[in-house]
Write a protein that holds these residues in place. Structure first.
Motif, PDB file in Angstrom:
ATOM      1  N   GLY A 295     -18.305  -1.099 -35.068  1.00  0.00           N
ATOM      2  CA  GLY A 295     -19.617  -1.094 -35.213  1.00  0.00           C
ATOM      3  C   GLY A 295     -20.465  -1.781 -34.255  1.00  0.00           C
ATOM      4  O   GLY A 295     -21.512  -1.225 -33.697  1.00  0.00           O
ATOM      5  N   TYR A 296     -19.685  -2.873 -33.413  1.00  0.00           N
ATOM      6  CA  TYR A 296     -20.501  -3.373 -32.335  1.00  0.00           C
ATOM      7  C   TYR A 296     -20.456  -2.335 -31.193  1.00  0.00           C
ATOM      8  O   TYR A 296     -21.491  -2.282 -30.238  1.00  0.00           O
ATOM      9  CB  TYR A 296     -19.535  -4.611 -31.787  1.00  0.00           C
ATOM     10  N   VAL A 297     -19.181  -1.745 -30.865  1.00  0.00           N
ATOM     11  CA  VAL A 297     -19.342  -0.847 -29.543  1.00  0.00           C
ATOM     12  C   VAL A 297     -20.248   0.224 -29.876  1.00  0.00           C
ATOM     13  O   VAL A 297     -20.963   0.744 -28.794  1.00  0.00           O
ATOM     14  CB  VAL A 297     -17.956  -0.395 -29.532  1.00  0.00           C
ATOM     15  N   LEU A 298     -20.318   0.971 -31.105  1.00  0.00           N
ATOM     16  CA  LEU A 298     -21.131   2.034 -31.168  1.00  0.00           C
ATOM     17  C   LEU A 298     -22.564   1.623 -31.142  1.00  0.00           C
ATOM     18  O   LEU A 298     -23.437   2.417 -30.491  1.00  0.00           O
ATOM     19  CB  LEU A 298     -20.951   2.715 -32.691  1.00  0.00           C
ATOM     20  N   ALA A 299     -22.846   0.505 -31.544  1.00  0.00           N
ATOM     21  CA  ALA A 299     -24.480  -0.003 -31.749  1.00  0.00           C
ATOM     22  C   ALA A 299     -24.850  -0.601 -30.254  1.00  0.00           C
ATOM     23  O   ALA A 299     -25.941  -0.247 -29.812  1.00  0.00           O
ATOM     24  CB  ALA A 299     -24.417  -1.275 -32.406  1.00  0.00           C
ATOM     25  N   SER A 300     -24.087  -1.064 -29.535  1.00  0.00           N
ATOM     26  CA  SER A 300     -24.111  -1.450 -28.071  1.00  0.00           C
ATOM     27  C   SER A 300     -24.584  -0.323 -27.250  1.00  0.00           C
ATOM     28  O   SER A 300     -25.430  -0.272 -26.290  1.00  0.00           O
ATOM     29  CB  SER A 300     -23.125  -2.356 -27.380  1.00  0.00           C
ATOM     30  N   MET A 301     -23.747   0.729 -27.443  1.00  0.00           N
ATOM     31  CA  MET A 301     -23.960   2.228 -26.848  1.00  0.00           C
ATOM     32  C   MET A 301     -25.199   2.735 -27.054  1.00  0.00           C
ATOM     33  O   MET A 301     -25.918   3.222 -26.357  1.00  0.00           O
ATOM     34  CB  MET A 301     -22.538   3.035 -26.943  1.00  0.00           C
ATOM     35  N   PHE A 302     -25.577   2.710 -28.250  1.00  0.00           N
ATOM     36  CA  PHE A 302     -26.959   3.229 -28.769  1.00  0.00           C
ATOM     37  C   PHE A 302     -28.079   2.535 -28.271  1.00  0.00           C
ATOM     38  O   PHE A 302     -29.012   3.073 -27.822  1.00  0.00           O
ATOM     39  CB  PHE A 302     -26.869   3.366 -30.511  1.00  0.00           C
ATOM     40  N   PHE A 303     -28.083   1.314 -28.439  1.00  0.00           N
ATOM     41  CA  PHE A 303     -29.191   0.462 -28.295  1.00  0.00           C
ATOM     42  C   PHE A 303     -29.602  -0.117 -26.921  1.00  0.00           C
ATOM     43  O   PHE A 303     -30.533  -0.540 -26.500  1.00  0.00           O
ATOM     44  CB  PHE A 303     -29.128  -0.922 -29.283  1.00  0.00           C
ATOM     45  N   ALA A 304     -28.319   0.085 -25.938  1.00  0.00           N
ATOM     46  CA  ALA A 304     -28.628  -0.859 -24.705  1.00  0.00           C
ATOM     47  C   ALA A 304     -29.599  -0.119 -23.805  1.00  0.00           C
ATOM     48  O   ALA A 304     -30.203  -0.744 -23.172  1.00  0.00           O
ATOM     49  CB  ALA A 304     -27.104  -0.740 -24.024  1.00  0.00           C
ATOM     50  N   SER A 305     -29.707   1.101 -23.988  1.00  0.00           N
ATOM     51  CA  SER A 305     -30.523   1.857 -23.170  1.00  0.00           C
ATOM     52  C   SER A 305     -32.080   1.650 -23.884  1.00  0.00           C
ATOM     53  O   SER A 305     -32.825   2.351 -22.955  1.00  0.00           O
ATOM     54  CB  SER A 305     -30.168   3.345 -23.316  1.00  0.00           C
ATOM     55  N   ARG A 306     -32.157   1.279 -25.124  1.00  0.00           N
ATOM     56  CA  ARG A 306     -33.378   1.191 -25.586  1.00  0.00           C
ATOM     57  C   ARG A 306     -34.081  -0.102 -25.484  1.00  0.00           C
ATOM     58  O   ARG A 306     -35.230  -0.464 -25.957  1.00  0.00           O
ATOM     59  CB  ARG A 306     -33.405   1.464 -27.126  1.00  0.00           C
ATOM     60  N   VAL A 307     -33.451  -1.237 -24.639  1.00  0.00           N
ATOM     61  CA  VAL A 307     -33.869  -2.375 -24.573  1.00  0.00           C
ATOM     62  C   VAL A 307     -34.954  -2.414 -23.655  1.00  0.00           C
ATOM     63  O   VAL A 307     -36.010  -2.966 -23.873  1.00  0.00           O
ATOM     64  CB  VAL A 307     -32.749  -3.333 -24.184  1.00  0.00           C
ATOM     65  N   THR A 308     -34.907  -1.566 -22.514  1.00  0.00           N
ATOM     66  CA  THR A 308     -36.064  -1.687 -21.739  1.00  0.00           C
ATOM     67  C   THR A 308     -37.316  -1.180 -22.193  1.00  0.00           C
ATOM     68  O   THR A 308     -38.546  -1.606 -22.055  1.00  0.00           O
ATOM     69  CB  THR A 308     -35.766  -0.508 -20.437  1.00  0.00           C
ATOM     70  N   ARG A 309     -37.350  -0.147 -23.234  1.00  0.00           N
ATOM     71  CA  ARG A 309     -38.533   0.444 -23.997  1.00  0.00           C
ATOM     72  C   ARG A 309     -38.939  -0.534 -24.909  1.00  0.00           C
ATOM     73  O   ARG A 309     -40.180  -0.653 -25.110  1.00  0.00           O
ATOM     74  CB  ARG A 309     -38.051   1.605 -24.478  1.00  0.00           C
ATOM     75  N   TYR A 310     -38.074  -1.199 -25.957  1.00  0.00           N
ATOM     76  CA  TYR A 310     -38.673  -1.844 -27.104  1.00  0.00           C
ATOM     77  C   TYR A 310     -38.291  -3.491 -26.944  1.00  0.00           C
ATOM     78  O   TYR A 310     -38.945  -4.084 -27.728  1.00  0.00           O
ATOM     79  CB  TYR A 310     -37.883  -1.200 -28.170  1.00  0.00           C
ATOM     80  N   GLY A 311     -37.889  -3.847 -25.660  1.00  0.00           N
ATOM     81  CA  GLY A 311     -37.729  -5.250 -25.364  1.00  0.00           C
ATOM     82  C   GLY A 311     -37.131  -6.025 -26.487  1.00  0.00           C
ATOM     83  O   GLY A 311     -36.234  -5.669 -27.101  1.00  0.00           O
ATOM     84  N   LYS A 312     -37.764  -7.161 -26.960  1.00  0.00           N
ATOM     85  CA  LYS A 312     -37.351  -8.171 -27.924  1.00  0.00           C
ATOM     86  C   LYS A 312     -37.216  -7.332 -29.355  1.00  0.00           C
ATOM     87  O   LYS A 312     -36.433  -8.245 -30.269  1.00  0.00           O
ATOM     88  CB  LYS A 312     -38.142  -9.518 -28.047  1.00  0.00           C
ATOM     89  N   TYR A 313     -37.747  -6.567 -29.585  1.00  0.00           N
ATOM     90  CA  TYR A 313     -37.771  -5.957 -30.883  1.00  0.00           C
ATOM     91  C   TYR A 313     -36.285  -5.333 -31.264  1.00  0.00           C
ATOM     92  O   TYR A 313     -36.004  -5.252 -32.285  1.00  0.00           O
ATOM     93  CB  TYR A 313     -38.703  -4.709 -31.233  1.00  0.00           C
ATOM     94  N   VAL A 314     -35.508  -4.991 -30.431  1.00  0.00           N
ATOM     95  CA  VAL A 314     -34.115  -4.365 -30.396  1.00  0.00           C
ATOM     96  C   VAL A 314     -33.276  -5.687 -30.991  1.00  0.00           C
ATOM     97  O   VAL A 314     -32.556  -5.478 -31.955  1.00  0.00           O
ATOM     98  CB  VAL A 314     -33.587  -3.923 -29.154  1.00  0.00           C
TER      99      VAL A 314
END
Length: 446
Positions: A295-314
């Protein structure tokens, strides 16, 4: 892999060395104290003495300490060796990351390699949790838990041979002397604070444990003064306190502090509860934690690229997932009719929460740090990360074991688990509140 393989095997280690609950906590904490105390110093060592030389030395000492761990006959021997493992890792691990820019000067290639580096770390955590459950049950030797340390020996030797063949020595810089005094003060501060937190609880808080806690405050003040004095004299202190003027850095550290109080303490109490409280074998415990790791690996792969766009909300989304998952831990794990698929799903969901929040924590802390201060800030962040993990294991683990009799009574495990997990939920609620209060963008710099 070494970190995660130990977490799952803790009950087997305790039984093998005939240790106490406090000894089990020290198996984690002694490694972290050694690692955190010398992490910044270890990172700089490669620049002063050569990265290849420092890597070899750190790897050989780590491998030797692993050998000693595997043949330890008492908790004292094991935890001294774990402490040496932590110190050697503090010198070895940073060289791996610092070699990447030297070996891959092309920025595009470097990005790919950093992605591989991160993937290896994620895979290693999953493999470590699986092996931590499997190896203690193997009948290759009478006490299978010893293999979780001895497995490091051939791996370490192979790494030394390959490194000798393929790595080139880096250019040595002539710079200021190490801040060994700062490293020593930090180590003494951590030891004086964490040791009585763990051992004092087990001995019903004797006078010396209270005295050590008071001494830890004095040592902390001495460490802060030493760092300030070194900076004012133009020397190179262990931690550059100037970076604390940055608001994003301060609140980011605070968020990370409360998050990492939860991270390893979660593994400690759940490993003990699943095996000793619910009667689940170490093999199945390891498999359950593999689901959490996936669960950790899959989520980190999916959300890592979205931190720049959504910031703290991720990160906020991830902390909420973790809180909800822990609430379901309390419901499902305290049920005598808990089913395998329920445990699997709830651990997987918790892993998703971890993988959602963790990749963005360092970004939150360092987002407005000037480039020339980035190295110092990263060192402070990583050191605080390890200190927080150690304190979390001491405090949350202490609450858990405090509610168990000595020796533990089976009927008290649900009560102990409930109090410890509620404390972790409280820490994550603080994380969520701090994230919600964090400005979307802060241009303040040092």
């Amino acid at each position: 892999m070494d970190l995660f393989i130990v977490n799952v095997a803790l009950p087997a280690i305790k039984s093998g060395i005939k240790g106490t609950d406090a000894d089990m906590q020290f198996v984690i904490v002694m490694y972290i104290v050694g690692y955190a105390s010398f992490l910044v110093t270890g990172g700089r060592a490669g620049e002063y003495f050569g990265k290849k030389k420092v890597f070899f030395t750190g790897m050989l000492v780590f491998t030797t300490a692993s050998f000693v761990c595997g043949f330890s006959q008492s908790a004292t021997q094991l935890n001294i060796a774990r402490f040496i493992q932590g110190i050697s890792a503090a010198f070895m691990v940073p060289q791996g990351m610092s070699f990447i820019p030297d070996l891959f000067p092309d920025p595009k290639e470097r990005v790919k390699v950093l992605g591989v580096y991160g993937s290896v770390a994620g895979i290693a955590s999953v493999v470590g949790q699986f092996l931590g459950g499997l190896i203690p049950d193997l009948e290759i030797i009478s006490q299978g838990w010893r293999l979780i340390f001895l497995i490091n020996v051939p791996i370490g030797l192979i790494a030394v041979v390959l490194g000798f063949k393929y790595l080139k020595e880096s250019q040595v810089k002539i710079a200021e002397k190490f801040d060994f005094t700062g490293s020593l003060l930090l180590m003494l501060t951590l030891t004086a604070f964490i040791y009585p937190l763990i051992r004092g609880r087990e001995l019903n808080w004797p006078v010396w444990s209270i005295a050590l806690l008071i001494l830890s405050v004095v040592l902390l003040l001495a460490f802060i003064y030493h760092q300030w004095l070194s900076k004012s004299l133009g020397k190179n202190p262990l931690l550059n306190i100037k970076v604390f003027k940055n608001f994003d850095f301060r609140i980011g550290l605070l968020i990370s502090l409360f998050y990492y109080l939860v991270q390893d303490s979660y593994f400690l109490i759940n490993t003990v509860y699943l095996q000793n409280g619910m009667g689940i074998s170490s093999v199945y415990t390891g498999i359950y934690f593999v689901c959490q790791g996936m669960g950790y690996v899959l989520a980190s792969m999916f959300f890592a690229s979205r931190v720049t766009r959504y910031g703290k909300y991720v990160s906020l989304f991830g902390s909420v997932i973790m809180i909800v998952a822990l609430v379901f831990h309390l419901i499902i794990f305290n049920s005598p009719d808990a089913l395998q698929w329920q445990i699997t799903i709830i651990l997987f969901v918790y892993g998703v929460g971890c993988g959602t929040i963790l990749p963005s924590l360092m970004t939150i802390s360092l987002k407005s740090i000037p480039e020339d201060m980035l190295g110092a800030s990263s060192g402070i962040y990583l050191t605080l990360q390890q200190i927080s993990v150690a304190i979390g294991v001491a405090v949350v683990g202490g609450v858990f074991f405090q509610h168990l009799d000595n020796p533990p009574v089976l009927t008290l495990f649900p009560v102990a688990y409930r109090w410890a997990t509620l404390l972790n939920i409280g820490f994550l609620i603080i994380v969520s509140v701090l994230l919600a209060l964090t400005p979307k963008a802060n241009k303040q710099s040092i």
